[in-house]
Design an enzyme around this catalytic site. Structure first.
Site, short mmCIF file in Angstrom:
data_model
loop_
_atom_site.label_atom_id
_atom_site.label_comp_id
_atom_site.label_asym_id
_atom_site.label_seq_id
_atom_site.Cartn_x
_atom_site.Cartn_y
_atom_site.Cartn_z
N ARG A 154 0.85 -1.20 0.00
CA ARG A 154 0.00 0.00 0.00
C ARG A 154 0.89 1.25 0.00
O ARG A 154 1.81 1.35 0.80
CB ARG A 154 -0.87 -0.03 1.25
N ARG A 194 -1.83 6.88 9.73
CA ARG A 194 -1.92 6.35 8.37
C ARG A 194 -2.06 7.47 7.33
O ARG A 194 -2.07 8.64 7.66
CB ARG A 194 -3.16 5.45 8.28
N CYS A 239 -16.36 -8.44 6.18
CA CYS A 239 -16.31 -8.72 7.63
C CYS A 239 -16.58 -7.42 8.36
O CYS A 239 -16.67 -6.36 7.74
CB CYS A 239 -14.93 -9.31 8.00
N CYS A 280 -13.86 -1.80 6.31
CA CYS A 280 -12.94 -1.11 5.41
C CYS A 280 -13.63 -0.24 4.35
O CYS A 280 -13.00 0.66 3.81
CB CYS A 280 -12.00 -2.11 4.75
N CYS A 310 -7.87 -10.84 1.13
CA CYS A 310 -7.94 -10.42 2.53
C CYS A 310 -8.06 -11.63 3.45
O CYS A 310 -9.04 -12.38 3.37
CB CYS A 310 -9.11 -9.47 2.75
N LYS A 326 -3.64 1.42 14.97
CA LYS A 326 -3.60 2.37 13.86
C LYS A 326 -4.29 3.69 14.24
O LYS A 326 -5.17 3.72 15.11
CB LYS A 326 -4.28 1.77 12.63
N CYS A 348 -15.30 -3.33 -0.02
CA CYS A 348 -13.89 -3.57 0.34
C CYS A 348 -13.35 -4.72 -0.50
O CYS A 348 -14.10 -5.42 -1.18
CB CYS A 348 -13.79 -3.90 1.81
N LYS A 405 -6.00 7.32 12.33
CA LYS A 405 -6.37 7.85 11.02
C LYS A 405 -6.83 9.31 11.10
O LYS A 405 -7.61 9.67 11.98
CB LYS A 405 -7.48 6.99 10.42
FE1 SRM Z 1 -8.98 -1.97 6.29
C1 SRM Z 1 -7.58 -4.53 7.93
C2 SRM Z 1 -8.16 -3.36 3.37
C3 SRM Z 1 -9.72 0.93 4.77
C4 SRM Z 1 -10.68 -0.94 9.07
N1 SRM Z 1 -7.99 -3.63 5.76
C5 SRM Z 1 -7.45 -4.56 6.61
C6 SRM Z 1 -6.60 -5.58 5.87
C7 SRM Z 1 -5.21 -5.08 5.84
C8 SRM Z 1 -6.71 -7.02 6.34
C9 SRM Z 1 -5.73 -7.52 7.36
O1 SRM Z 1 -5.53 -6.88 8.41
O2 SRM Z 1 -5.18 -8.60 7.13
C10 SRM Z 1 -7.27 -5.47 4.47
C11 SRM Z 1 -6.39 -5.86 3.28
C12 SRM Z 1 -7.24 -6.48 2.21
C13 SRM Z 1 -6.54 -6.63 0.92
O3 SRM Z 1 -6.39 -7.78 0.47
O4 SRM Z 1 -6.19 -5.64 0.31
C14 SRM Z 1 -7.82 -4.08 4.53
N2 SRM Z 1 -8.84 -1.31 4.44
C15 SRM Z 1 -8.57 -2.06 3.35
C16 SRM Z 1 -8.80 -1.29 2.07
C17 SRM Z 1 -7.83 -1.65 0.95
C18 SRM Z 1 -10.25 -1.52 1.63
C19 SRM Z 1 -10.60 -1.07 0.24
O5 SRM Z 1 -11.23 -1.88 -0.44
O6 SRM Z 1 -10.30 0.05 -0.15
C20 SRM Z 1 -8.69 0.14 2.61
C21 SRM Z 1 -7.28 0.66 2.55
C22 SRM Z 1 -7.21 2.04 3.10
C23 SRM Z 1 -5.88 2.71 2.95
O7 SRM Z 1 -5.54 3.08 1.83
O8 SRM Z 1 -5.20 2.91 3.97
C24 SRM Z 1 -9.10 -0.06 4.06
N3 SRM Z 1 -9.93 -0.28 6.87
C25 SRM Z 1 -10.23 0.76 6.04
C26 SRM Z 1 -11.19 1.61 6.66
C27 SRM Z 1 -11.82 2.85 6.04
C28 SRM Z 1 -11.10 4.10 6.39
O9 SRM Z 1 -10.04 4.06 7.03
O10 SRM Z 1 -11.57 5.17 6.01
C29 SRM Z 1 -11.48 1.07 7.90
C30 SRM Z 1 -12.52 1.58 8.89
C31 SRM Z 1 -12.14 2.81 9.59
C32 SRM Z 1 -11.42 2.48 10.85
O11 SRM Z 1 -10.22 2.20 10.79
O12 SRM Z 1 -12.06 2.45 11.90
C33 SRM Z 1 -10.66 -0.12 8.02
N4 SRM Z 1 -9.07 -2.62 8.23
C34 SRM Z 1 -9.87 -2.11 9.20
C35 SRM Z 1 -9.77 -2.93 10.39
C36 SRM Z 1 -10.52 -2.72 11.71
C37 SRM Z 1 -9.81 -1.81 12.62
C38 SRM Z 1 -10.47 -1.72 13.95
O13 SRM Z 1 -10.63 -0.63 14.46
O14 SRM Z 1 -10.81 -2.75 14.54
C39 SRM Z 1 -8.88 -3.98 10.06
C40 SRM Z 1 -8.44 -5.14 10.96
C41 SRM Z 1 -7.36 -4.76 11.90
O15 SRM Z 1 -6.80 -3.68 11.88
O16 SRM Z 1 -7.07 -5.63 12.75
C42 SRM Z 1 -8.47 -3.76 8.71
FE1 SF4 Z 2 -10.93 -7.56 4.68
FE2 SF4 Z 2 -12.87 -7.16 6.40
FE3 SF4 Z 2 -11.45 -5.11 5.51
FE4 SF4 Z 2 -13.12 -6.27 3.89
S1 SF4 Z 2 -13.68 -5.21 5.78
S2 SF4 Z 2 -10.99 -5.75 3.40
S3 SF4 Z 2 -13.03 -8.37 4.53
S4 SF4 Z 2 -10.68 -6.74 6.76
#
Ligand code: SRM
Ligand code: SF4
Length: 572
Positions: free
Chosen positions: A81, A150, A482, A486, A443, A216, A437, A218
């Site tokens: 990323r 981030r 899930c 995201c 993922c 993390k 997502c 944000k």
């Molecule tokens: Fe996310 C984890 C993809 C935005 C909340 N996110 C992941 C992981 C890295 C899975 C992992 O931990 O193994 C995913 C990778 C999937 C893949 O194969 O690419 C993943 N997140 C994404 C992306 C690529 C989704 C998309 O389709 O665009 C977004 C990348 C953003 C970026 O450029 O940095 C993405 N993730 C978000 C957002 C939206 C936002 O930030 O505006 C959220 C919700 C906002 C927040 O953080 O509260 C988000 N991602 C999570 C979480 C839950 C965090 C939590 O508070 O519990 C995880 C899991 C974790 O961190 O343990 C996670």
């Molecule tokens: Fe993966 Fe869940 Fe984030 Fe979708 S919402 S990219 S399934 S961690």
């Protein structure tokens, strides 16, 4: 500095805290394990550190069972990323991303919900040269993931380009100045020599310290009336206040987040709350001090309760505000009035400033690829070759071909036509307001499909939309595989949150402007039930809605779901 009255939760540190502590400022044994050719993977501890370098080890889940049967190790590959504050990339940077995705990745680019590029499918042996090529184009992947600040988001609204460019500069400054200071990235990936005898003291990371953050963090900046970045979903949100066409400062909102765990009421999505106003010059200080509060009082024992939103809810908003002002040595001003009217994108050609033009292109779920009959990736590559402005990745996973000179507009229009690149206007407004997502197959946390399934489901929902004359009705619809959130599903007027293969929790009732969370309406349902529920609800909406009433507001007025205004009530 640490206030003796306030306390971080007790409990033994989580394993990730140990890993960070032993890592020598995020180095671990990454340099060595990346050279090891015996496995395409890396050990778990190093994978945890890897996130701070912008990458995750993944495996192709479509191949998992087959490889297990054949007693092969999983099909390991890395996701990478990029750090791209405000989502702005030059045409050359676009071309480099495109080339790297073709050469070292899976041949596609993913534009993320936080306005950046992701590449999937990079093999271990190609990681270093990929990161070096990214570095050569003046980008990096530092802190794109991990327990640090981030990618800083910022509004990409081409209607307000002068303000946008100013706000963008602030987002870039925040992103750069809040970077970790360790040289680990430069040593592991860019062959920087470690200076012998460098003292590994706390001063290496004056803000983060050796353990970095509990989780993390944000930051995003919105420019009303557009809330495209979903400012209330950020740990720290800034709302630009524009008076007489000038940026005077920002309202500050703290404690938002989307993630939760199914069935665990101690976890919930939360909306950030506005606590005051600061000038642009004060913004960095506000961000730095807020981060140090989370550093000192966040939960380092239970990771799923470690986000800043839980710190704010545990200590209390007023206490956190007082602590912030104490650390700042000055008080925030009173928040100023603002108004959001949507959180989606505006598509097609729009005139910018000084005779320039912007074209917002619909990229379904952010996937840039060459599809059968739709050469999206090639078309964008051809545009990048002649484009003299920039590309702006939007928070809704789309891209704006921005700052197109009037001389170039015709050539770019021709390419748009030649490759049938779409501004989405021939789709339903529902599809234009959709986001999913990544989920399967890359993922590791996905419980259900998302990116690959939402377009299929949409086709069926669109039939209902058409039956009810709702083709031009913008309704935000979001899906995730899930509950991590995201695609910010808790802010979708309609949302599906993956529970198991083919099963989703259906949520309704978020506000169109991103200011209210939605509520679970049906649990663990499959396609048939989703469609039959929507058939009834959309027909009622078509008949019973009031003038200008959005779907999210309608379902609340009609008593379909209760309004959720604060995440702590999300599960009630
Ligand atoms: Fe996310 C984890 C993809 C935005 C909340 N996110 C992941 C992981 C890295 C899975 C992992 O931990 O193994 C995913 C990778 C999937 C893949 O194969 O690419 C993943 N997140 C994404 C992306 C690529 C989704 C998309 O389709 O665009 C977004 C990348 C953003 C970026 O450029 O940095 C993405 N993730 C978000 C957002 C939206 C936002 O930030 O505006 C959220 C919700 C906002 C927040 O953080 O509260 C988000 N991602 C999570 C979480 C839950 C965090 C939590 O508070 O519990 C995880 C899991 C974790 O961190 O343990 C996670
Ligand atoms: Fe993966 Fe869940 Fe984030 Fe979708 S919402 S990219 S399934 S961690």
């Amino acid at each position: 500095m640490v206030n003796p009255i306030l306390k971080a939760p007790d409990g033994p540190p989580s394993d990730v805290e140990r890993i960070k502590k032993e890592s020598n400022y995020l180095r671990g044994t990454l340099k060595e394990v990346m050279l090891d050719r015996m496995s395409a993977g890396i050990p778990d501890d190093d994978n945890r550190l890897m996130k701070h370098h912008g990458s995750y080890l993944q495996d192709d889940r479509d191949l998992r069972n087959e490889r297990q049967k054949q007693k092969l190790e999983p099909a390991y590959q890395f996701m990478l990323r990029v750090r791209l504050p405000g989502g702005v990339a030059t045409p050359n940077q676009w071309l480099v991303m495109d080339e790297l995705a073709q050469k070292n990745g899976n041949g596609t680019l993913k534009l993320t919900t936080r306005q950046t590029f992701q590449m999937h499918g990079i093999l271990k042996w190609n990681m270093k040269n990929t990161i070096q090529a990214i570095h050569a184009t003046l980008l990096d992947t530092i802190a794109a993931c991990g327990d640090v600040n981030r990618n800083v988001m910022c509004n990409s609204n081409p209607y307000q380009s002068k303000i946008h460019s100013e706000v963008y500069e602030w987002s870039k400054k925040l992103s750069n100045d809040l970077l970790p200071r360790t040289r680990a990235y430069h040593e592991v990936w860019l062959d920087e020599e470690k200076v012998a005898g460098t003292p590994e003291l706390e001063e290496v990371e004056p803000m983060y310290g050796p353990l970095y953050l509990p989780r993390k963090f944000k930051i995003g900046i919105a420019v009303p009336p557009s809330n495209d970045i979903d400012v209330f979903s950020q740990d720290l949100g800034f709302i630009a206040i524009v008076e007489d066409g000038k940026l005077v400062g920002f309202n500050v909102a703290i404690g938002g987040g989307m993630g939760m765990t199914h069935g665990d009421k101690a976890t919930y999505p939360q909306l950030a709350k506005v606590i005051g106003f600061c000038t642009p010059e004060q913004m960095y200080d506000v961000a730095e001090k807020t981060i140090t509060i989370q550093r000192d009082y966040g939960n380092r024992s239970v990771r799923k309760n470690a986000r800043f939103k839980y710190t704010v809810d545990r200590l209390g908003l007023e206490t956190v505000k007082a602590e912030l002002e104490n650390r700042l040595g000055w008080s925030l001003d009173e928040a100023k009035p603002y108004h959001f009217d949507h959180n989606g994108d505006r598509y097609g050609w729009v005139e910018g400033i000084e005779g320039t033009w912007n074209f917002t292109l619909l990229i379904q779920n952010g996937r840039v690829a060459d599809f059968d009959g739709y050469k999206l990736m090639t078309g964008l590559r051809e545009i990048a070759k002649i484009h003299t402005g920039d590309f702006r990745l939007t928070p809704n996973q789309n891209v704006i071909i921005a700052n197109v000179s009037s001389e170039n507009k015709q050539k770019i229009s021709q390419l748009i036509e030649q490759y049938s690149l779409t501004d989405g206007k021939h789709y339903t407004a529902l599809r234009r307001s959709s986001m999913a997502c990544v989920a399967l197959p890359t993922c590791g946390l996905a419980m259900a499909e998302s990116e690959r399934y939402l377009p299929v489901l949409l086709e069926k929902i669109e039939e209902i939309i058409d039956e009810n004359g709702l083709r031009n009705e913008e309704i935000t619809i979001r899906m995730t595989g899930c509950p991590n959130g995201c695609a910010r599903p808790a802010l979708g007027e309609i949302a599906f949150i993956g529970k198991a293969v083919g099963k989703y929790n259906m949520h309704l009732g978020a506000a169109f402007d991103g200011s209210r969370l939605n509520k679970m309406y049906r649990e663990n349902i499959g396609e048939e039930e989703i469609l039959s529920e929507l058939r009834v609800l959309l027909a009622r909406y078509a008949k019973e809605r009031q003038e200008g009433e959005h779907f999210g507001d309608f379902v609340i007025r009609a008593g379909v779901v209760k309004a959720v205004t604060d995440g702590t009530n999300f599960h009630d």
